[in-house]
Design a protein around this motif. Sequence first.
Motif, PDB file in Angstrom:
ATOM      1  N   ALA A 278       0.620  -1.395   0.134  1.00 43.04           N
ATOM      2  CA  ALA A 278      -0.178  -0.083  -0.025  1.00 43.04           C
ATOM      3  C   ALA A 278       0.323   1.229  -0.022  1.00 43.04           C
ATOM      4  N   ALA A 279       2.165   1.039   0.638  1.00 43.66           N
ATOM      5  CA  ALA A 279       2.849   2.396   0.977  1.00 43.66           C
ATOM      6  C   ALA A 279       3.583   2.948  -0.711  1.00 43.66           C
ATOM      7  N   GLY A 280       4.156   1.886  -0.958  1.00 37.65           N
ATOM      8  CA  GLY A 280       4.646   1.613  -2.701  1.00 37.65           C
ATOM      9  C   GLY A 280       3.665   2.396  -3.625  1.00 37.65           C
ATOM     10  N   LEU A 281       2.638   1.694  -3.277  1.00 33.13           N
ATOM     11  CA  LEU A 281       1.388   2.179  -4.111  1.00 33.13           C
ATOM     12  C   LEU A 281       0.614   3.632  -4.540  1.00 33.13           C
ATOM     13  N   ALA A 282       0.744   4.475  -3.010  1.00 30.94           N
ATOM     14  CA  ALA A 282       1.098   5.291  -2.259  1.00 30.94           C
ATOM     15  C   ALA A 282       1.718   6.339  -3.350  1.00 30.94           C
ATOM     16  N   ALA A 283       3.202   6.207  -3.108  1.00 34.85           N
ATOM     17  CA  ALA A 283       4.032   6.751  -3.461  1.00 34.85           C
ATOM     18  C   ALA A 283       4.433   6.657  -4.717  1.00 34.85           C
ATOM     19  N   ILE A 284       3.695   5.601  -5.918  1.00 32.85           N
ATOM     20  CA  ILE A 284       3.952   6.058  -7.090  1.00 32.85           C
ATOM     21  C   ILE A 284       3.032   6.798  -8.066  1.00 32.85           C
ATOM     22  N   ARG A 285       2.338   6.771  -6.643  1.00 38.16           N
ATOM     23  CA  ARG A 285       0.727   8.276  -7.098  1.00 38.16           C
ATOM     24  C   ARG A 285       1.385   9.349  -7.007  1.00 38.16           C
ATOM     25  N   VAL A 286       2.744   9.334  -5.381  1.00 37.16           N
ATOM     26  CA  VAL A 286       2.438  10.819  -5.947  1.00 37.16           C
ATOM     27  C   VAL A 286       3.705  11.053  -6.903  1.00 37.16           C
ATOM     28  N   LEU A 287       4.834  10.626  -6.741  1.00 35.04           N
ATOM     29  CA  LEU A 287       5.919  10.472  -8.042  1.00 35.04           C
ATOM     30  C   LEU A 287       5.346  10.938  -9.382  1.00 35.04           C
ATOM     31  N   ARG A 288       4.122   9.980  -9.493  1.00 34.16           N
ATOM     32  CA  ARG A 288       3.549  10.473 -11.267  1.00 34.16           C
ATOM     33  C   ARG A 288       2.569  11.485 -11.351  1.00 34.16           C
ATOM     34  N   SER A 289       2.805  12.543 -10.030  1.00 33.72           N
ATOM     35  CA  SER A 289       1.783  13.860  -9.902  1.00 33.72           C
ATOM     36  C   SER A 289       2.776  14.805  -9.835  1.00 33.72           C
ATOM     37  N   PRO A 290       1.721  15.897 -10.373  1.00 33.88           N
ATOM     38  CA  PRO A 290       3.123  16.796 -10.074  1.00 33.88           C
ATOM     39  C   PRO A 290       3.418  17.314  -8.798  1.00 33.88           C
ATOM     40  N   GLU A 291       3.075  16.559  -8.264  1.00 33.40           N
ATOM     41  CA  GLU A 291       4.108  16.845  -6.639  1.00 33.40           C
ATOM     42  C   GLU A 291       5.344  16.333  -6.874  1.00 33.40           C
ATOM     43  N   GLY A 292       5.315  15.175  -7.553  1.00 31.09           N
ATOM     44  CA  GLY A 292       6.855  14.344  -7.467  1.00 31.09           C
ATOM     45  C   GLY A 292       7.243  14.776  -8.437  1.00 31.09           C
ATOM     46  N   ALA A 293       6.698  14.940  -9.505  1.00 32.54           N
ATOM     47  CA  ALA A 293       7.375  16.422  -9.970  1.00 32.54           C
ATOM     48  C   ALA A 293       8.717  17.183 -10.201  1.00 32.54           C
ATOM     49  N   GLU A 294       7.978  17.584  -8.871  1.00 34.11           N
ATOM     50  CA  GLU A 294       8.631  19.183  -8.420  1.00 34.11           C
ATOM     51  C   GLU A 294       9.695  18.598  -7.474  1.00 34.11           C
ATOM     52  N   LEU A 295       9.349  17.380  -6.148  1.00 29.95           N
ATOM     53  CA  LEU A 295      10.187  16.787  -5.677  1.00 29.95           C
ATOM     54  C   LEU A 295      11.791  16.772  -6.513  1.00 29.95           C
ATOM     55  N   CYS A 296      10.980  15.653  -8.008  1.00 27.78           N
ATOM     56  CA  CYS A 296      12.127  15.588  -8.715  1.00 27.78           C
ATOM     57  C   CYS A 296      13.287  16.493  -8.761  1.00 27.78           C
ATOM     58  N   ARG A 297      12.594  17.385  -9.739  1.00 31.75           N
ATOM     59  CA  ARG A 297      13.073  18.706  -9.692  1.00 31.75           C
ATOM     60  C   ARG A 297      14.145  19.157  -8.297  1.00 31.75           C
ATOM     61  N   THR A 298      13.674  19.253  -7.481  1.00 35.43           N
ATOM     62  CA  THR A 298      14.118  19.826  -6.203  1.00 35.43           C
ATOM     63  C   THR A 298      16.011  19.166  -5.960  1.00 35.43           C
ATOM     64  N   LEU A 299      15.826  17.565  -6.481  1.00 45.12           N
ATOM     65  CA  LEU A 299      16.830  16.124  -6.433  1.00 45.12           C
ATOM     66  C   LEU A 299      17.506  16.536  -7.223  1.00 45.12           C
ATOM     67  N   ARG A 300      17.601  17.479  -8.334  1.00 51.71           N
ATOM     68  CA  ARG A 300      18.318  17.743 -10.013  1.00 51.71           C
ATOM     69  C   ARG A 300      19.050  18.818  -9.000  1.00 51.71           C
ATOM     70  N   ARG A 301      18.491  20.039  -8.904  1.00 54.03           N
ATOM     71  CA  ARG A 301      18.875  21.391  -7.767  1.00 54.03           C
ATOM     72  C   ARG A 301      19.917  20.520  -7.336  1.00 54.03           C
ATOM     73  N   HIS A 302      19.870  19.520  -5.908  1.00 53.92           N
ATOM     74  CA  HIS A 302      21.157  19.238  -4.785  1.00 53.92           C
ATOM     75  C   HIS A 302      21.428  18.426  -5.768  1.00 53.92           C
ATOM     76  N   VAL A 303      21.463  17.623  -6.291  1.00 49.35           N
ATOM     77  CA  VAL A 303      22.607  17.040  -7.509  1.00 49.35           C
ATOM     78  C   VAL A 303      23.932  17.846  -7.980  1.00 49.35           C
ATOM     79  N   ASP A 304      23.299  19.136  -8.721  1.00 50.90           N
ATOM     80  CA  ASP A 304      24.055  19.873  -9.550  1.00 50.90           C
ATOM     81  C   ASP A 304      24.434  20.746  -8.040  1.00 50.90           C
ATOM     82  N   GLN A 305      23.998  21.166  -7.309  1.00 47.09           N
ATOM     83  CA  GLN A 305      25.102  21.986  -5.917  1.00 47.09           C
ATOM     84  C   GLN A 305      26.147  21.231  -6.120  1.00 47.09           C
ATOM     85  N   LEU A 306      26.656  19.723  -5.728  1.00 47.03           N
ATOM     86  CA  LEU A 306      27.167  19.300  -5.654  1.00 47.03           C
ATOM     87  C   LEU A 306      27.922  18.848  -6.983  1.00 47.03           C
TER      88      LEU A 306
END
Length: 384
Positions: A278-306
């Motif tokens: 159930a946790a995995g299913l909910a997480a996929i749905r977050v990932l595939r949402s606009p919120e998930g896209a924003e989290l990926c952009r944040t992660l990308r920014r952190h990687v680029d800091q390093l």
Amino acid sequence: MNRERGDWPAWLHGRLSTIRDQGRWRAHREFDAFGPRGGLVEEDGTHRKVLSFASNDYLGLSIHPAVIAAAHSALDRWGTGSGASRLVTGDRPVHEELELELADWKQTDRAVLFPTGFATNLGVLSTLGGPGVTIVSDELNHASIIDGARLARAHVAIFPHGDLPALEAVVADAPGPVIVVADTVFSMDGDALDVVAVADICRRHRALLVLDEAHAVLGPHPTPVDLVDLEVVRVGTLSKTLGSLGGFAACSSAVADLLVNAARSAIFTTGLSPADAAAGLAAIRVLRSPEGAELCRTLRRHVDQLLPGHPSPIIPVVMGDERRAVAAAAALLEQGLLVPAIRPPTVAPGSSRLRVTVSAAHTDDEVARLVGALAALDTEVPSP
């Protein structure tokens, strides 16, 4: 060392002494944390608050309210465990719902759940491989791929990391059916596979392709066009980007049916717990949402800091000597930063390193603090 019949105490003592003498001693440590950012780490009987750059929870979904709520709801409805293997007790509705979501996400006919990502690679390779089959594997593939290839009792050919001409030469020379298997992001170097080029090689030589996408939060994300006219199995995990536990194989219906009927690492083990599913299913749905896209952009920014342009949130700082890597990790811990030292046999001798992982749950200031601490270590973050 040689061992006499029945002399197990001496053998055990000798083996442990060898590990200590090589500077490769390991022990579990307590880490009382909520999510990937940090918590209390136990060292020599005392607890210290640390900021962690060690977790594979790349988007912080293990502490997302929707993911936690889904796990709670599953616990209340189905309890803590599945009771037995899936073929014995049957699935809970959430297992089937999760498999449908995974197949839709990966754009495959079906998906089959396993209790872990490690078990998935064991099951996929030992089921599809066998005598007369050649498994062609990148030299830096994950241990689960290595062990799965061994269990398959197939001929195993290793090609130099990322060397596409060498890969094609091995595939072209193989006498029978061929499976090409590779991580799409390599877990200790954080570099990415050229999926399109590898798929082209498999297409030309009619090889089956197994892609382990466990760390591919930022890509590569192959499309159906990239993988057209191929038999492909896309192995993934719920345990990293999705913040839960479990593994899956997204594949054709024929491969899925074969795994259900023949994959020993799924048939002979208890099914994934309903709460994890159930946790995995909910997480996929977050990932595939606009919120998930924003989290990926944040992660990308952190990687680029390093390391600007690096393809993944896994950033190795190679120290070479094992003791130097351990000392660097200890120095960072003194500053309240948890960064693991990775040593043989996880990596090759002479390539011991700090393995830095960042998460969307970190703040820009926290990543900047890490950058400053690494700079003070008299070492370099690698060039992209």
